[in-house]
Design a protein around this motif. Structure first.
Motif, PDB file in Angstrom:
ATOM      1  N   PRO A   1       0.832  -1.202   0.000  1.00  0.00           N
ATOM      2  CA  PRO A   1       0.000   0.000   0.000  1.00  0.00           C
ATOM      3  C   PRO A   1       0.868   1.254   0.000  1.00  0.00           C
ATOM      4  O   PRO A   1       2.019   1.218   0.435  1.00  0.00           O
ATOM      5  N   PRO A   2       0.331   2.364  -0.504  1.00  0.00           N
ATOM      6  CA  PRO A   2       1.107   3.608  -0.514  1.00  0.00           C
ATOM      7  C   PRO A   2       1.571   3.980   0.885  1.00  0.00           C
ATOM      8  O   PRO A   2       0.864   3.777   1.861  1.00  0.00           O
ATOM      9  N   ASP A   3       2.762   4.507   0.972  1.00  0.00           N
ATOM     10  CA  ASP A   3       3.349   4.955   2.233  1.00  0.00           C
ATOM     11  C   ASP A   3       2.864   6.384   2.487  1.00  0.00           C
ATOM     12  O   ASP A   3       3.255   7.316   1.789  1.00  0.00           O
ATOM     13  N   ARG A   4       1.991   6.530   3.455  1.00  0.00           N
ATOM     14  CA  ARG A   4       1.380   7.833   3.744  1.00  0.00           C
ATOM     15  C   ARG A   4       2.442   8.894   4.048  1.00  0.00           C
ATOM     16  O   ARG A   4       2.351  10.023   3.565  1.00  0.00           O
ATOM     17  N   LYS A   5       3.450   8.523   4.821  1.00  0.00           N
ATOM     18  CA  LYS A   5       4.499   9.473   5.194  1.00  0.00           C
ATOM     19  C   LYS A   5       5.276   9.934   3.955  1.00  0.00           C
ATOM     20  O   LYS A   5       5.595  11.115   3.817  1.00  0.00           O
ATOM     21  N   GLU A   6       5.565   9.011   3.066  1.00  0.00           N
ATOM     22  CA  GLU A   6       6.263   9.345   1.828  1.00  0.00           C
ATOM     23  C   GLU A   6       5.418  10.307   0.987  1.00  0.00           C
ATOM     24  O   GLU A   6       5.914  11.322   0.487  1.00  0.00           O
ATOM     25  N   CYS A   7       4.137  10.005   0.840  1.00  0.00           N
ATOM     26  CA  CYS A   7       3.243  10.849   0.053  1.00  0.00           C
ATOM     27  C   CYS A   7       3.094  12.234   0.674  1.00  0.00           C
ATOM     28  O   CYS A   7       3.075  13.239  -0.039  1.00  0.00           O
ATOM     29  N   GLU A   8       3.019  12.299   1.985  1.00  0.00           N
ATOM     30  CA  GLU A   8       2.933  13.592   2.662  1.00  0.00           C
ATOM     31  C   GLU A   8       4.203  14.408   2.436  1.00  0.00           C
ATOM     32  O   GLU A   8       4.149  15.626   2.236  1.00  0.00           O
ATOM     33  N   GLY A   9       5.354  13.745   2.455  1.00  0.00           N
ATOM     34  CA  GLY A   9       6.625  14.429   2.191  1.00  0.00           C
ATOM     35  C   GLY A   9       6.697  14.959   0.770  1.00  0.00           C
ATOM     36  O   GLY A   9       7.155  16.091   0.534  1.00  0.00           O
ATOM     37  N   LEU A  10       6.230  14.167  -0.177  1.00  0.00           N
ATOM     38  CA  LEU A  10       6.197  14.618  -1.567  1.00  0.00           C
ATOM     39  C   LEU A  10       5.257  15.815  -1.725  1.00  0.00           C
ATOM     40  O   LEU A  10       5.570  16.772  -2.447  1.00  0.00           O
ATOM     41  N   MET A  11       4.110  15.766  -1.052  1.00  0.00           N
ATOM     42  CA  MET A  11       3.161  16.882  -1.118  1.00  0.00           C
ATOM     43  C   MET A  11       3.773  18.151  -0.518  1.00  0.00           C
ATOM     44  O   MET A  11       3.641  19.235  -1.091  1.00  0.00           O
TER      45      MET A  11
END
Length: 135
Positions: free
Chosen positions: A16-26
Protein backbone atom coordinates in the motif's frame (compact mmCIF):
# COMPACT_ATOMS: atom_id res chain seq x y z
CA UNK A 1 -6.47 1.70 -23.79
CA UNK A 2 -7.88 1.36 -20.29
CA UNK A 3 -6.30 2.56 -17.11
CA UNK A 4 -5.19 -0.87 -15.96
CA UNK A 5 -3.61 -1.74 -19.31
CA UNK A 6 -1.59 1.48 -19.34
CA UNK A 7 -0.45 1.17 -15.75
CA UNK A 8 0.44 -2.51 -15.97
CA UNK A 9 3.61 -1.55 -17.83
CA UNK A 10 4.81 0.03 -14.60
CA UNK A 11 6.24 -1.73 -11.61
CA UNK A 12 3.38 -2.65 -9.28
CA UNK A 13 4.78 -1.93 -5.87
CA UNK A 14 2.82 -4.69 -4.16
CA UNK A 15 2.51 -2.66 -0.98
CA UNK A 16 0.00 0.00 0.00
CA UNK A 17 1.11 3.61 -0.51
CA UNK A 18 3.35 4.95 2.23
CA UNK A 19 1.38 7.83 3.74
CA UNK A 20 4.50 9.47 5.19
CA UNK A 21 6.26 9.34 1.83
CA UNK A 22 3.24 10.85 0.05
CA UNK A 23 2.93 13.59 2.66
CA UNK A 24 6.62 14.43 2.19
CA UNK A 25 6.20 14.62 -1.57
CA UNK A 26 3.16 16.88 -1.12
CA UNK A 27 5.08 19.18 1.25
CA UNK A 28 7.91 19.41 -1.25
CA UNK A 29 5.49 20.15 -4.11
CA UNK A 30 3.65 22.85 -2.15
CA UNK A 31 6.90 24.54 -1.06
CA UNK A 32 8.26 24.53 -4.60
CA UNK A 33 5.02 25.78 -6.11
CA UNK A 34 4.86 28.62 -3.59
CA UNK A 35 8.47 29.59 -4.37
CA UNK A 36 7.83 29.34 -8.13
CA UNK A 37 5.36 32.22 -7.78
CA UNK A 38 8.18 34.50 -6.53
CA UNK A 39 8.55 36.94 -9.40
CA UNK A 40 11.93 38.22 -8.22
CA UNK A 41 13.52 34.85 -9.03
CA UNK A 42 14.98 34.20 -12.46
CA UNK A 43 12.84 32.55 -15.12
CA UNK A 44 14.92 29.37 -15.02
CA UNK A 45 14.61 29.08 -11.24
CA UNK A 46 10.85 29.63 -11.35
CA UNK A 47 10.44 27.12 -14.18
CA UNK A 48 12.58 24.53 -12.38
CA UNK A 49 10.60 24.96 -9.15
CA UNK A 50 7.23 24.74 -10.93
CA UNK A 51 8.30 21.72 -12.99
CA UNK A 52 9.59 19.87 -9.94
CA UNK A 53 6.42 20.69 -8.01
CA UNK A 54 4.38 19.18 -10.86
CA UNK A 55 6.62 16.12 -10.92
CA UNK A 56 6.30 15.59 -7.16
CA UNK A 57 2.50 15.82 -7.44
CA UNK A 58 2.37 13.42 -10.37
CA UNK A 59 4.66 11.02 -8.52
CA UNK A 60 2.42 11.20 -5.46
CA UNK A 61 -0.64 10.39 -7.57
CA UNK A 62 1.16 7.42 -9.11
CA UNK A 63 2.25 6.09 -5.73
CA UNK A 64 -1.23 6.57 -4.28
CA UNK A 65 -2.41 4.28 -7.10
CA UNK A 66 0.10 1.65 -5.99
CA UNK A 67 2.61 2.07 -8.81
CA UNK A 68 6.22 3.13 -9.13
CA UNK A 69 8.27 4.13 -12.14
CA UNK A 70 11.96 4.60 -12.70
CA UNK A 71 11.22 6.84 -15.70
CA UNK A 72 10.69 10.49 -14.84
CA UNK A 73 8.43 11.27 -17.82
CA UNK A 74 6.06 8.35 -17.17
CA UNK A 75 4.58 9.94 -14.06
CA UNK A 76 3.22 12.71 -16.29
CA UNK A 77 1.89 10.29 -18.91
CA UNK A 78 0.03 8.39 -16.20
CA UNK A 79 -1.77 11.48 -14.87
CA UNK A 80 -4.67 10.78 -17.19
CA UNK A 81 -5.23 7.57 -15.19
CA UNK A 82 -4.18 8.63 -11.70
CA UNK A 83 -5.91 12.03 -11.50
CA UNK A 84 -8.60 14.06 -13.21
CA UNK A 85 -6.01 15.73 -15.46
CA UNK A 86 -7.01 16.43 -19.04
CA UNK A 87 -5.03 15.36 -22.08
CA UNK A 88 -4.15 19.02 -22.60
CA UNK A 89 -2.61 19.24 -19.13
CA UNK A 90 -0.69 16.01 -19.68
CA UNK A 91 0.69 17.41 -22.96
CA UNK A 92 1.68 20.62 -21.17
CA UNK A 93 3.58 18.67 -18.51
CA UNK A 94 5.25 16.58 -21.24
CA UNK A 95 6.34 19.76 -23.05
CA UNK A 96 7.71 21.16 -19.80
CA UNK A 97 9.58 17.89 -19.24
CA UNK A 98 11.20 18.30 -22.67
CA UNK A 99 12.10 21.92 -21.90
CA UNK A 100 13.51 20.88 -18.54
CA UNK A 101 15.69 18.26 -20.25
CA UNK A 102 16.98 20.81 -22.77
CA UNK A 103 17.96 23.11 -19.91
CA UNK A 104 19.39 20.35 -17.72
CA UNK A 105 21.36 18.40 -20.31
CA UNK A 106 22.05 20.88 -23.12
CA UNK A 107 22.09 24.20 -21.29
CA UNK A 108 19.32 25.70 -23.42
CA UNK A 109 16.43 27.52 -21.76
CA UNK A 110 13.90 29.39 -23.88
CA UNK A 111 12.26 31.98 -21.63
CA UNK A 112 8.58 31.50 -22.38
CA UNK A 113 6.53 33.43 -19.82
CA UNK A 114 3.22 32.12 -21.20
CA UNK A 115 4.41 28.53 -20.79
CA UNK A 116 5.50 29.21 -17.22
CA UNK A 117 2.10 30.71 -16.39
CA UNK A 118 0.34 27.67 -17.87
CA UNK A 119 2.64 25.38 -15.90
CA UNK A 120 1.91 27.25 -12.66
CA UNK A 121 -1.84 27.15 -13.30
CA UNK A 122 -1.94 23.45 -14.21
CA UNK A 123 0.27 22.54 -11.26
CA UNK A 124 -2.01 24.50 -8.92
CA UNK A 125 -4.99 22.55 -10.28
CA UNK A 126 -3.11 19.31 -9.77
CA UNK A 127 -2.55 20.17 -6.09
CA UNK A 128 -6.27 20.02 -5.35
CA UNK A 129 -6.73 16.77 -7.24
CA UNK A 130 -3.87 14.99 -5.48
CA UNK A 131 -4.85 16.36 -2.06
CA UNK A 132 -8.35 15.01 -2.64
CA UNK A 133 -6.89 11.58 -3.44
CA UNK A 134 -4.85 11.62 -0.22
CA UNK A 135 -7.94 12.12 1.95
Amino acid sequence: MGSNESLENLLRSGVPPDRKECEGLMRSALDRLKDAHTCTLSFSSRFDLAYNAAHALALTALRLSGYRSDKRYLVFQCLIHTTQSSKIQVRLFALCHERRNLAEYEGYMDEDDALLEQLLESTSQLVGDVQHRMN
